[in-house]
Design an enzyme around this catalytic site. Structure first.
Site, PDB file in Angstrom:
ATOM      1  N   LYS A 286      -9.247  -1.920   1.528  1.00 16.98           N
ATOM      2  CA  LYS A 286      -7.997  -2.538   1.082  1.00 16.98           C
ATOM      3  C   LYS A 286      -7.255  -3.024   2.320  1.00 16.98           C
ATOM      4  O   LYS A 286      -7.053  -2.272   3.277  1.00 16.98           O
ATOM      5  CB  LYS A 286      -7.161  -1.499   0.347  1.00 16.98           C
ATOM      6  CG  LYS A 286      -5.744  -1.946   0.066  1.00 16.98           C
ATOM      7  CD  LYS A 286      -5.052  -0.877  -0.730  1.00 16.98           C
ATOM      8  CE  LYS A 286      -3.571  -1.097  -0.782  1.00 16.98           C
ATOM      9  NZ  LYS A 286      -2.895  -0.069  -1.566  1.00 16.98           N
TER      10      LYS A 286
HETATM   11  C1  R5P Z   1      -0.294   1.276   0.696  1.00 18.50           C
HETATM   12  O1  R5P Z   1      -1.149   1.890   1.142  1.00 18.50           O
HETATM   13  C2  R5P Z   1       0.591   1.642  -0.422  1.00 18.50           C
HETATM   14  O2  R5P Z   1       0.504   2.950  -0.613  1.00 18.50           O
HETATM   15  C3  R5P Z   1       0.337   0.833  -1.653  1.00 18.50           C
HETATM   16  O3  R5P Z   1      -0.695   1.352  -2.428  1.00 18.50           O
HETATM   17  C4  R5P Z   1      -0.009  -0.575  -1.322  1.00 18.50           C
HETATM   18  O4  R5P Z   1       0.856  -1.050  -0.352  1.00 18.50           O
HETATM   19  C5  R5P Z   1      -0.090  -1.485  -2.524  1.00 18.50           C
HETATM   20  O5  R5P Z   1       1.136  -1.616  -3.076  1.00 18.50           O
HETATM   21  P1  R5P Z   1       1.982  -2.929  -2.866  1.00 18.50           P
HETATM   22  O6  R5P Z   1       1.266  -4.013  -3.606  1.00 18.50           O
HETATM   23  O7  R5P Z   1       3.309  -2.594  -3.448  1.00 18.50           O
HETATM   24  O8  R5P Z   1       2.047  -3.226  -1.401  1.00 18.50           O
END
Ligand code: R5P
Length: 294
Positions: free
Chosen positions: A206
């Site tokens: 990710k």
């Molecule tokens: C990152 O590791 C956070 O814990 C979230 O899972 C991630 O940032 C995804 O969320 P968002 O789309 O709000 O950035």
């Protein structure tokens, strides 16, 4: 030994040559075990090859935040529209009915809370594999701070141990490229961080969308999903998702741009149109507008 001096910058990404996927549809996972493939097939839709992960793990760093005050009210009703629920064991056990029957990507690290200057100042494994299996997790998510003096070593150690356990039990690990204070959001940084986590054993990466994203995807031997980041207007978030998919991302792990939308279900559906049904960003935004005006 590879070192920074004399390390020639990568040039030939073979962008026009598809990676051979002869026995399994998920990139780089041909040679894994049945259980791992089965879990990956719960995460990535075998028809589109892609995934919509709904991220709501923010509370483990920032506490109670906008849109996640009551996960039972905000996230549980969204579960039907995503492929994967990405959260902590505390939030999932407390607020998501087990009957939702969605794949779970379990946040498996603890990191420094928002009270600290730098997220990378302390992290460790927050869940053992026994509890992850008890929760029927389809993947574990491990935050990694590549390039941080404070956090790189510890977080990569956690990643490696999680991957050891993951391969032992057939549970894929998603390496998350965190961007703390010292890490620039550049293409060069994401090229380095994504590749490094995959080399250490992560089965999914990710990361954040960036310029030349197709090179980041090509240089990473396993599938990449993008984080959503801060809340954007819906059309801009859909454009980011569209550009990422066009560049070869296999989906999104999106939180705030869905659960902080005024119309989270319509937004989640619109994102899924881009991810699974080849909608353009404009088509998906039209879909979103139609849904909210019904
Ligand atoms: C990152 O590791 C956070 O814990 C979230 O899972 C991630 O940032 C995804 O969320 P968002 O789309 O709000 O950035």
């Amino acid at each position: 030994m590879a070192d920074a001096d004399g390390n020639k910058r990568a040039r030939d990404y073979g962008l026009d040559i598809p990676v051979v996927q002869d026995s399994f549809f998920v990139k780089g996972m041909n040679n894994t075990d049945w259980g791992m493939k089965n879990r990956l097939s719960r995460i990535f839709n075998p028809k589109s090859g892609n995934t919509v992960m709904l991220a709501f793990d923010h509370g483990y760093i920032v506490g109670c935040t906008s849109g996640l005050e009551r996960i039972d009210l905000s996230i549980a009703p969204l579960a039907d529209y995503a492929d994967v629920l990405m959260g902590t064991r505390g939030a999932i056990r407390a607020a998501i009915p087990p009957t939702s029957n969605k794949a779970v990507c379990l946040r498996a690290t603890h990191d420094a809370s928002v009270l600290f200057d730098d997220m990378a100042s302390g992290s460790g494994l927050g869940v053992d594999m026994e509890d992850a299996l008890r929760m029927n997790a389809s993947a574990l998510a491990v935050q990694c701070f590549v390039g941080s003096q404070k956090g790189e070593r510890d977080s990569l150690e956690v990643l490696c141990r999680a991957c050891d356990a993951g391969y032992r039990y057939g549970v894929p690990v998603m390496g998350v490229t965190a961007v703390g204070k010292e890490m620039a959001r550049t293409t060069q940084y994401f090229l380095l961080a994504t590749r490094l986590l995959a080399e250490l054993g992560a089965s999914i990466i990710k990361t954040y969308y960036c310029d030349d994203f197709e090179k980041v995807v090509a240089g990473c031997p396993v599938p990449i999903v993008i984080a959503g980041g801060k809340k954007l207007p819906e059309n801009e978030a859909l454009t980011m998702a569209y550009q990422a998919i066009q560049s070869g991302a296999r989906g999104v792990d999106m939180g705030r741009n869905i659960f902080q939308s005024e119309h989270p279900i319509a937004m989640c559906q619109a994102v899924a149109k881009v991810v699974h049904e080849k909608f353009t960003d404009k088509e998906a935004y039209e879909f979103y507008l139609n849904e909210i005006n019904k």
